[in-house]
Design a protein around this motif. Structure first.
Motif, PDB file in Angstrom:
ATOM      1  N   ALA A   1       0.832  -1.205   0.000  1.00 12.31           N
ATOM      2  CA  ALA A   1       0.000   0.000   0.000  1.00 12.31           C
ATOM      3  C   ALA A   1       0.865   1.253   0.000  1.00 12.31           C
ATOM      4  O   ALA A   1       0.563   2.248  -0.678  1.00 12.31           O
ATOM      5  N   SER A   2       1.963   1.216   0.756  1.00 12.75           N
ATOM      6  CA  SER A   2       2.884   2.358   0.778  1.00 12.75           C
ATOM      7  C   SER A   2       3.499   2.591  -0.594  1.00 12.75           C
ATOM      8  O   SER A   2       3.642   3.726  -1.046  1.00 12.75           O
ATOM      9  N   PHE A   3       3.844   1.503  -1.304  1.00  8.14           N
ATOM     10  CA  PHE A   3       4.424   1.623  -2.647  1.00  8.14           C
ATOM     11  C   PHE A   3       3.400   2.211  -3.615  1.00  8.14           C
ATOM     12  O   PHE A   3       3.730   3.049  -4.458  1.00  8.14           O
ATOM     13  N   LYS A   4       2.135   1.752  -3.493  1.00  7.52           N
ATOM     14  CA  LYS A   4       1.082   2.293  -4.369  1.00  7.52           C
ATOM     15  C   LYS A   4       0.864   3.777  -4.101  1.00  7.52           C
ATOM     16  O   LYS A   4       0.641   4.558  -5.031  1.00  7.52           O
ATOM     17  N   TYR A   5       0.922   4.155  -2.835  1.00  5.19           N
ATOM     18  CA  TYR A   5       0.721   5.560  -2.476  1.00  5.19           C
ATOM     19  C   TYR A   5       1.745   6.454  -3.159  1.00  5.19           C
ATOM     20  O   TYR A   5       1.426   7.565  -3.607  1.00  5.19           O
ATOM     21  N   TYR A   6       2.973   5.985  -3.246  1.00  3.82           N
ATOM     22  CA  TYR A   6       4.033   6.780  -3.876  1.00  3.82           C
ATOM     23  C   TYR A   6       4.261   6.397  -5.346  1.00  3.82           C
ATOM     24  O   TYR A   6       5.246   6.831  -5.953  1.00  3.82           O
ATOM     25  N   HIS A   7       3.349   5.585  -5.904  1.00  2.53           N
ATOM     26  CA  HIS A   7       3.388   5.205  -7.333  1.00  2.53           C
ATOM     27  C   HIS A   7       4.713   4.531  -7.693  1.00  2.53           C
ATOM     28  O   HIS A   7       5.330   4.821  -8.726  1.00  2.53           O
ATOM     29  N   ILE A   8       5.154   3.619  -6.845  1.00  5.72           N
ATOM     30  CA  ILE A   8       6.405   2.885  -7.090  1.00  5.72           C
ATOM     31  C   ILE A   8       6.064   1.550  -7.749  1.00  5.72           C
ATOM     32  O   ILE A   8       5.292   0.757  -7.205  1.00  5.72           O
TER      33      ILE A   8
END
Length: 532
Positions: free
Chosen positions: A400-407
């Motif tokens: 979810a953290s990666f999706k938030y920062y579009h990684i």
């Protein structure tokens, strides 16, 4: 007869040892020269091989064509029976290590190799850190167009050298046995001829030893023994006159001994005082050592506690990202029920659907807490686990953290690899590296941030490579990033112990290796663990 035998034996031994001494000196000189000739011949052969390799690979070295350098040298190595390994050392700190069964590309080599590098060729019999055996090592500078491009290291088997040395020793041993036999005969005849006059002088000496100073030697000869006989008679006369002087000297010596004894007693007393002082210092040193050990133990406990707090902080952040959307769904559903009730447009079916949505979302939130709780439980015993499974588990927690920062995350699995160790700790090490990559991608505002993950097997090890496109780590600090408390982030963003704990987990707990290097796009962390 007994006296003659003893004197003859002594003279025989003296002559024999004298001749043997010079024979040994000659032997050492001979063996040394022979070894030098063998080394020189091996050096000439190594030099010709080195010149040929430099000549053939000169274009590849200039153009930095690593593929050709490895291919040519590996083929050449396989055709040369005595040549064990080739190392191409470039001035750019790039090292091609080629052995008969494999080749490696490294950024550094053992200092025992670099110490041999210079403006001239050097050779040495040494233990190779690459082959883990004794070899004849030859280092030759790579020079063409009046420019030094690096060095070539050739390691040769000592099989041929040992055979030639053995053959030399066998031949020399036979020669030495014959020499000993001849030396024995010569020494025997010389001892026999010299013992006769010495026996006569010995008889006179025995009389003198019993206090008879009236005896004189009657041996007459023009050689040195005759002169010795005359000197012996003069010596007896002088002994008589020296007895009185000897008594006086004896008394003086006793006085000196008494004075020296007093000095030694004083010295012993000082030594005892120093011993007591040393014992006191030893006790103080023991106390300081114990204090330092306790201090170090407290620091390690604090480090572990800080690591747990840092991991908890990361966990809370990831939970926040995981819960943001489900909480939004619950809020929307609850608000919808309220609005419909207020306007009187609600129906029992719609309300049940929204309540069911809220319940499913709540269960999801509960499962998320359970996943994070299980993830951070330490394994008590080692177990077999799949590297890909633990990687995906770590990605779920930070997804979810990666999706938030579009990684973007790309996974390449060459084969399924099972290893033995502490699964959760292994996953924690992965998540520490992933969070570190996320932070640097966000901090540098990288366009199209990407993390590439690759699982493969190499030399009996299960390898996970984690690569980002954040531009890499500064060369001035890349060697320090695994040190405790080292961080480039603000104190509010990191403690500097995440990578340190990851290295401890992989290398101390799982007997693996965690290392980092820069690629053209960014940093590459490589986790290697022995597979089953």
């Amino acid at each position: 007869m007994v006296s003659i035998n003893r004197i003859s034996l002594k003279i025989f031994i003296s002559m024999f040892l004298s001749i043997l001494f010079f024979s040994v000196i000659f032997s050492i000189y001979y063996v040394k020269n022979q070894k030098k000739e063998i080394i020189d011949s091996m050096q000439l052969e190594a030099k010709s091989i080195a010149k040929m390799i430099v000549y053939v690979t000169s274009d590849a070295i200039v153009l930095n064509d690593g593929a050709y350098i490895v291919e040519f040298n590996h083929e050449f190595l396989s055709q040369h029976e005595l040549l064990k390994s080739i190392i191409i050392s470039k001035n750019s700190n790039e090292y091609f290590i080629i052995k008969k069964d494999k080749w490696l590309f490294e950024k550094s080599i053992d200092s025992s190799f670099t110490k041999l590098e210079g403006d001239t060729a050097r050779a040495k019999i040494m233990k190779s850190k690459v082959l883990d055996e004794m070899v004849f090592h030859y280092t030759y500078p790579i020079v063409f167009s009046a420019t030094n491009w690096g060095h070539i290291h050739l390691s040769f088997s000592l099989e041929q050298y040992n055979k030639r040395i053995t053959s030399m020793y066998v031949s020399f041993s036979l020669f030495f046995i014959v020499l000993l036999f001849i030396t024995s005969l010569v020494s025997y005849f010389i001892a026999k001829s010299f013992s006769k006059p010495i026996i006569k002088l010995n008889e006179i000496a025995n009389e003198i030893s019993h206090g008879n100073l009236q005896v004189r030697s009657d041996y007459k000869s023009k050689d040195e023994f005759g002169q010795l006989s005359n000197s012996f008679n003069k010596m007896i006369s002088k002994i008589q006159s020296s007895q009185e002087q000897l008594k006086e000297s004896h008394e003086e010596l006793e006085n000196r001994v008494e004075i020296r004894t007093l000095e030694l007693n004083e010295t012993n007393k000082k030594l005892e005082e120093k011993t007591i002082e040393l014992e006191y210092l030893n006790k103080q040193l023991d106390k300081k050592v114990k204090d330092e050990v306790e201090k170090r133990t407290d620091q390690e406990r604090l480090l572990i506690q800080q690591s747990r707090l840092a991991a908890m902080g990361e966990m809370i952040g990831n939970i926040a990202h995981q819960w943001r959307q489900p909480l939004s769904i619950i809020t929307t559903a609850a608000s919808g029920i309220k609005v419909e009730k207020e306007f009187g447009i609600s129906s029992e079916k719609e309300e049940l659907n929204k309540v069911e949505t809220i319940m499913k979302t709540s269960i999801y939130l509960s499962n998320t807490i359970e996943d994070f709780s299980n993830f951070f439980k330490p394994n008590k015993e080692k177990e077999n686990f799949n590297i890909e499974t633990m990687l995906k588990q770590s990605l779920e927690l930070v997804g979810a953290s990666f999706k938030y920062y579009h990684i973007s995350v790309n996974i390449d699995v060459e084969k399924e690899i099972i290893v033995n160790g502490f699964a959760n700790e292994y996953a924690q090490a992965i998540m520490n590296i992933l969070n570190n990559a996320k932070d640097i991608l966000v901090d540098r505002s990288i366009q199209n941030p990407t993390i590439d993950l690759k699982i493969y097997e190499k030399n009996g090890l299960g390898v996970l490579a984690i690569k980002d496109n954040a531009g890499g780590i500064d060369n001035n600090i890349i060697d320090k990033i695994f040190e405790p408390y080292f961080t480039t982030k603000h104190k509010s963003q990191g403690t500097g112990i995440g990578l340190y704990m990851s290295k401890m987990i992989i290398e101390e707990n799982m007997q693996g290796e965690l290392k980092v290097e820069n690629s053209k796009d960014g940093a590459v962390f490589t986790i290697s663990v022995p597979n089953i």
